[in-house]
Design a protein around this motif. Structure first.
Motif, PDB file in Angstrom:
ATOM      1  N   HIS A 163       0.839  -1.299  -0.052  1.00 29.87           N
ATOM      2  CA  HIS A 163      -0.037   0.060   0.079  1.00 29.87           C
ATOM      3  C   HIS A 163       0.838   1.169  -0.109  1.00 29.87           C
ATOM      4  O   HIS A 163       0.388   2.080  -0.651  1.00 29.87           O
ATOM      5  CB  HIS A 163      -1.023  -0.042   1.240  1.00 29.87           C
ATOM      6  CG  HIS A 163      -1.824  -1.147   1.198  1.00 29.87           C
ATOM      7  ND1 HIS A 163      -2.921  -1.382   0.247  1.00 29.87           N
ATOM      8  CD2 HIS A 163      -1.861  -2.336   1.979  1.00 29.87           C
ATOM      9  CE1 HIS A 163      -3.494  -2.468   0.716  1.00 29.87           C
ATOM     10  NE2 HIS A 163      -2.969  -3.058   1.342  1.00 29.87           N
ATOM     11  N   ASP A 164       1.866   1.012   0.646  1.00 28.60           N
ATOM     12  CA  ASP A 164       3.029   2.389   0.686  1.00 28.60           C
ATOM     13  C   ASP A 164       3.656   2.515  -0.792  1.00 28.60           C
ATOM     14  O   ASP A 164       3.577   3.640  -1.433  1.00 28.60           O
ATOM     15  CB  ASP A 164       4.192   2.040   1.367  1.00 28.60           C
ATOM     16  CG  ASP A 164       3.786   2.140   2.952  1.00 28.60           C
ATOM     17  OD1 ASP A 164       2.857   2.666   3.261  1.00 28.60           O
ATOM     18  OD2 ASP A 164       4.418   1.507   3.741  1.00 28.60           O
ATOM     19  N   GLY A 165       3.903   1.386  -1.661  1.00 26.70           N
ATOM     20  CA  GLY A 165       4.243   1.513  -2.941  1.00 26.70           C
ATOM     21  C   GLY A 165       3.117   2.200  -3.636  1.00 26.70           C
ATOM     22  O   GLY A 165       3.486   2.981  -4.657  1.00 26.70           O
ATOM     23  N   LEU A 166       2.115   1.645  -3.752  1.00 24.51           N
ATOM     24  CA  LEU A 166       1.018   2.016  -4.392  1.00 24.51           C
ATOM     25  C   LEU A 166       0.540   3.498  -4.110  1.00 24.51           C
ATOM     26  O   LEU A 166       0.254   4.283  -5.208  1.00 24.51           O
ATOM     27  CB  LEU A 166      -0.670   1.096  -4.274  1.00 24.51           C
ATOM     28  CG  LEU A 166      -0.232  -0.289  -4.922  1.00 24.51           C
ATOM     29  CD1 LEU A 166      -1.590  -0.988  -4.293  1.00 24.51           C
ATOM     30  CD2 LEU A 166      -0.190  -0.227  -6.484  1.00 24.51           C
ATOM     31  N   VAL A 179       4.366  -0.834  -9.255  1.00 22.79           N
ATOM     32  CA  VAL A 179       5.066  -1.772  -8.305  1.00 22.79           C
ATOM     33  C   VAL A 179       5.376  -3.086  -8.830  1.00 22.79           C
ATOM     34  O   VAL A 179       4.768  -3.675  -9.664  1.00 22.79           O
ATOM     35  CB  VAL A 179       4.066  -1.726  -7.168  1.00 22.79           C
ATOM     36  CG1 VAL A 179       3.785  -0.455  -6.333  1.00 22.79           C
ATOM     37  CG2 VAL A 179       2.770  -2.666  -7.365  1.00 22.79           C
ATOM     38  N   VAL A 180       6.545  -3.623  -8.204  1.00 21.63           N
ATOM     39  CA  VAL A 180       7.011  -4.879  -8.234  1.00 21.63           C
ATOM     40  C   VAL A 180       6.409  -5.797  -7.071  1.00 21.63           C
ATOM     41  O   VAL A 180       6.999  -4.967  -5.805  1.00 21.63           O
ATOM     42  CB  VAL A 180       8.289  -4.960  -8.697  1.00 21.63           C
ATOM     43  CG1 VAL A 180       8.840  -6.271  -8.521  1.00 21.63           C
ATOM     44  CG2 VAL A 180       8.843  -4.224  -9.821  1.00 21.63           C
ATOM     45  N   ILE A 181       5.592  -6.743  -7.054  1.00 23.23           N
ATOM     46  CA  ILE A 181       5.293  -7.572  -6.021  1.00 23.23           C
ATOM     47  C   ILE A 181       5.913  -8.846  -5.666  1.00 23.23           C
ATOM     48  O   ILE A 181       6.002  -9.628  -6.708  1.00 23.23           O
ATOM     49  CB  ILE A 181       3.784  -7.581  -6.153  1.00 23.23           C
ATOM     50  CG1 ILE A 181       3.020  -6.368  -6.397  1.00 23.23           C
ATOM     51  CG2 ILE A 181       3.360  -8.566  -5.016  1.00 23.23           C
ATOM     52  CD1 ILE A 181       1.445  -6.704  -6.804  1.00 23.23           C
ATOM     53  N   ASP A 182       6.947  -8.652  -4.680  1.00 20.18           N
ATOM     54  CA  ASP A 182       7.527  -9.872  -4.417  1.00 20.18           C
ATOM     55  C   ASP A 182       7.024 -10.441  -3.233  1.00 20.18           C
ATOM     56  O   ASP A 182       6.584  -9.999  -2.062  1.00 20.18           O
ATOM     57  CB  ASP A 182       9.074  -9.448  -3.830  1.00 20.18           C
ATOM     58  CG  ASP A 182       9.864 -10.593  -3.646  1.00 20.18           C
ATOM     59  OD1 ASP A 182       9.429 -11.703  -2.970  1.00 20.18           O
ATOM     60  OD2 ASP A 182      10.900 -10.477  -3.885  1.00 20.18           O
ATOM     61  N   THR A 183       6.587 -12.012  -3.271  1.00 17.94           N
ATOM     62  CA  THR A 183       5.676 -12.687  -2.170  1.00 17.94           C
ATOM     63  C   THR A 183       6.511 -12.572  -0.945  1.00 17.94           C
ATOM     64  O   THR A 183       5.857 -12.681   0.147  1.00 17.94           O
ATOM     65  CB  THR A 183       5.498 -13.965  -2.692  1.00 17.94           C
ATOM     66  OG1 THR A 183       6.720 -14.841  -3.012  1.00 17.94           O
ATOM     67  CG2 THR A 183       4.670 -13.912  -4.139  1.00 17.94           C
ATOM     68  N   TRP A 184       7.788 -12.479  -0.834  1.00 21.81           N
ATOM     69  CA  TRP A 184       8.589 -12.487   0.143  1.00 21.81           C
ATOM     70  C   TRP A 184       8.230 -11.231   1.066  1.00 21.81           C
ATOM     71  O   TRP A 184       7.820 -11.092   2.314  1.00 21.81           O
ATOM     72  CB  TRP A 184      10.084 -12.466   0.255  1.00 21.81           C
ATOM     73  CG  TRP A 184      10.758 -12.690   1.295  1.00 21.81           C
ATOM     74  CD1 TRP A 184      11.415 -13.968   1.764  1.00 21.81           C
ATOM     75  CD2 TRP A 184      11.413 -12.036   2.425  1.00 21.81           C
ATOM     76  NE1 TRP A 184      12.131 -13.776   2.817  1.00 21.81           N
ATOM     77  CE2 TRP A 184      11.994 -12.710   3.207  1.00 21.81           C
ATOM     78  CE3 TRP A 184      11.193 -10.595   2.512  1.00 21.81           C
ATOM     79  CZ2 TRP A 184      12.601 -11.986   4.447  1.00 21.81           C
ATOM     80  CZ3 TRP A 184      11.625  -9.993   3.897  1.00 21.81           C
ATOM     81  CH2 TRP A 184      12.574 -10.712   4.645  1.00 21.81           C
ATOM     82  N   HIS A 185       8.195 -10.195   0.346  1.00 19.95           N
ATOM     83  CA  HIS A 185       7.706  -8.693   1.039  1.00 19.95           C
ATOM     84  C   HIS A 185       6.323  -8.489   1.585  1.00 19.95           C
ATOM     85  O   HIS A 185       5.914  -8.039   2.438  1.00 19.95           O
ATOM     86  CB  HIS A 185       8.090  -7.743   0.154  1.00 19.95           C
ATOM     87  CG  HIS A 185       9.619  -7.556  -0.202  1.00 19.95           C
ATOM     88  ND1 HIS A 185      10.788  -7.904   0.714  1.00 19.95           N
ATOM     89  CD2 HIS A 185      10.361  -7.624  -1.489  1.00 19.95           C
ATOM     90  CE1 HIS A 185      11.854  -7.711   0.094  1.00 19.95           C
ATOM     91  NE2 HIS A 185      11.816  -7.824  -1.248  1.00 19.95           N
ATOM     92  N   ILE A 186       5.427  -9.337   0.479  1.00 19.41           N
ATOM     93  CA  ILE A 186       3.947  -9.379   1.036  1.00 19.41           C
ATOM     94  C   ILE A 186       4.089 -10.189   2.434  1.00 19.41           C
ATOM     95  O   ILE A 186       3.300  -9.658   3.105  1.00 19.41           O
ATOM     96  CB  ILE A 186       3.294 -10.042  -0.066  1.00 19.41           C
ATOM     97  CG1 ILE A 186       3.208  -8.953  -1.242  1.00 19.41           C
ATOM     98  CG2 ILE A 186       1.839 -10.492   0.566  1.00 19.41           C
ATOM     99  CD1 ILE A 186       2.402  -7.934  -1.350  1.00 19.41           C
TER     100      ILE A 186
END
Length: 287
Positions: A163-166, A179-186
Motif C-alpha cells: 500500500h505504501d508502494g501504490l 509496483v513490483v510485488i515480491d511474495t517475500w515482502h508481502i
C-alpha cells in the motif's frame, strides 16, 4: 486453472551465482552468456540484469551482442534493475545520474520490458512529495525509451508495504509507473493475501515468487538475502497469492527471485532448473 504456458523470468539474483546484495561488490562472477544460457535451458523466457553487471556485459558483447544473445536463447522479457539513490538531488546525484543514463540507454537498445528500482533501505527521513516527483521523472524517462518503471517495496525501508508502494505510484501519477510485488515482502510485511486481488492491473509492473520459513532469522534484510526458500518449500501461502494476483488480472511473466546461501552455492544450471521447476509446481497448484 493454470497451464504450463506460464512464462517465467529469472530475476537478477536468481542467475547470479555466488553473488549477494549484502556484499561490497555486487557483481556476479559468471559471464552473461553462462547466465542467459542456463536460464534458457531451465525454461525461462525472461531475464533480469543488475546495473552493476551491465558494464562488464557491454564491454564483453556490446549492446547489439547482448540483444542477439537474448533472442537466440528465447529470452523475450528483460528486466534491468538498480539505479542507486534515484531520489537524491544531493551528494549521490552524480553517481546516480551516471547509472541512470547507462540503464536507460541499455533499456532502449535491448528492448527492456521494465526498469526496477528499490526504496531507501536505511529508512531515513524522507519527503513524500519529493519522492513522487522523482519517481514520475524517472517513469517518464523509462517511457521515452519504451519501458516501464517499477518500485519494489521492502518492509525494512521507507516504502514498507504494497500500500505504501501504490501510494507513491499514485502520487507520482505517471502511466508508466507501478509496483513490483515480491511474495517475500508481502508475507514479511503481513499484508493480507486478499489485498493482492484488488491491485489495479495497470499498476503491476512485475511479480516475484519465492518462499521462506515461518521464523525470521537475524534482521529482515539478513533473512531475505540468506534464507529464502524455493517456491513451495517454505510456509508462504503462494497458491493463495498467485490466485489473488490472477484475480487482479496478472498473467505473467512470473519472476522467480531466490536469494540464499544454498542457492548461490549450487552450480547455476542446477540452481535455475530447481528454481523454475518449483515455481511451475506452485503455479500449477493455483487457480
Amino acid at each position: 486453472m493454470t497451464t504450463n504456458t506460464d512464462e517465467l523470468m529469472a530475476t537478477c539474483w536468481t542467475s547470479a551465482g555466488d553473488a549477494a546484495s549484502d556484499r561490497p561488490d555486487l557483481r556476479s562472477p559468471l559471464t552473461l552468456r553462462e547466465r542467459i544460457e542456463a536460464a534458457s535451458s531451465a525454461g525461462f523466457s525472461g531475464f533480469g540484469l543488475l546495473s552493476d553487471d551491465l558494464p562488464a556485459a557491454v564491454a564483453a558483447y556490446g549492446l547489439g551482442g547482448i540483444r542477439t544473445m537474448l533472442a537466440d536463447n528465447g529470452i523475450v522479457h528483460l528486466e534491468l534493475e538498480g539505479i542507486p539513490y534515484w531520489w537524491d538531488d544531493g551528494a549521490h546525484r552524480q553517481e546516480s545520474e551516471r547509472v541512470r543514463h547507462t540503464m536507460l540507454e541499455a533499456a532502449e537498445a535491448l528492448g527492456a520490458r521494465h526498469l526496477k528500482v528499490t526504496p531507501d533501505g536505511d529508512d531515513a527521513p524522507w519527503d513524500r512529495g519529493h519522492w513522487a516527483e522523482k519517481f514520475a521523472e524517472l517513469a517518464a524517462q523509462a517511457h521515452d525509451v519504451g519501458a516501464r518503471l517499477g518500485i519494489e517495496f521492502f518492509p525494512w525501508s521507507n516504502i514498507k508495504t504494497l500500500h505504501d508502494g501504490l501510494r507513491l505510484v499514485e502520487d507520482a501519477g505517471h502511466e508508466a509507473g507501478g509496483v513490483v510485488i515480491d511474495t517475500w515482502h508481502i508475507a514479511r510485511a503481513h499484508t493480507p493475501t486478499a489485498d493482492l486481488a484488488s491491485v489495479p492491473l495497470h499498476r503491476i509492473i512485475g511479480v516475484e515468487l519465492d518462499d521462506a520459513d515461518e521464523d525470521v532469522v537475524g534482521t529482515l534484510f539478513e533473512d531475505t538475502v540468506h534464507r529464502r526458500r524455493y517456491c513451495g518449500e517454505g510456509t508462504f501461502d503462494l497458491t493463495g497469492m498467485i490466485t489473488a494476483l490472477r484475480t487482479a488480472g496478472w498473467n505473467g511473466p512470473w519472476g522467480v527471485e531466490i536469494l540464499s546461501e544454498e542457492h548461490r552455492s549450487t552450480p547455476v544450471e542446477q540452481a535455475l532448473a530447481r528454481a523454475a521447476e518449483s515455481a511451475r509446481t506452485v503455479l500449477d497448484r493455483a487457480t
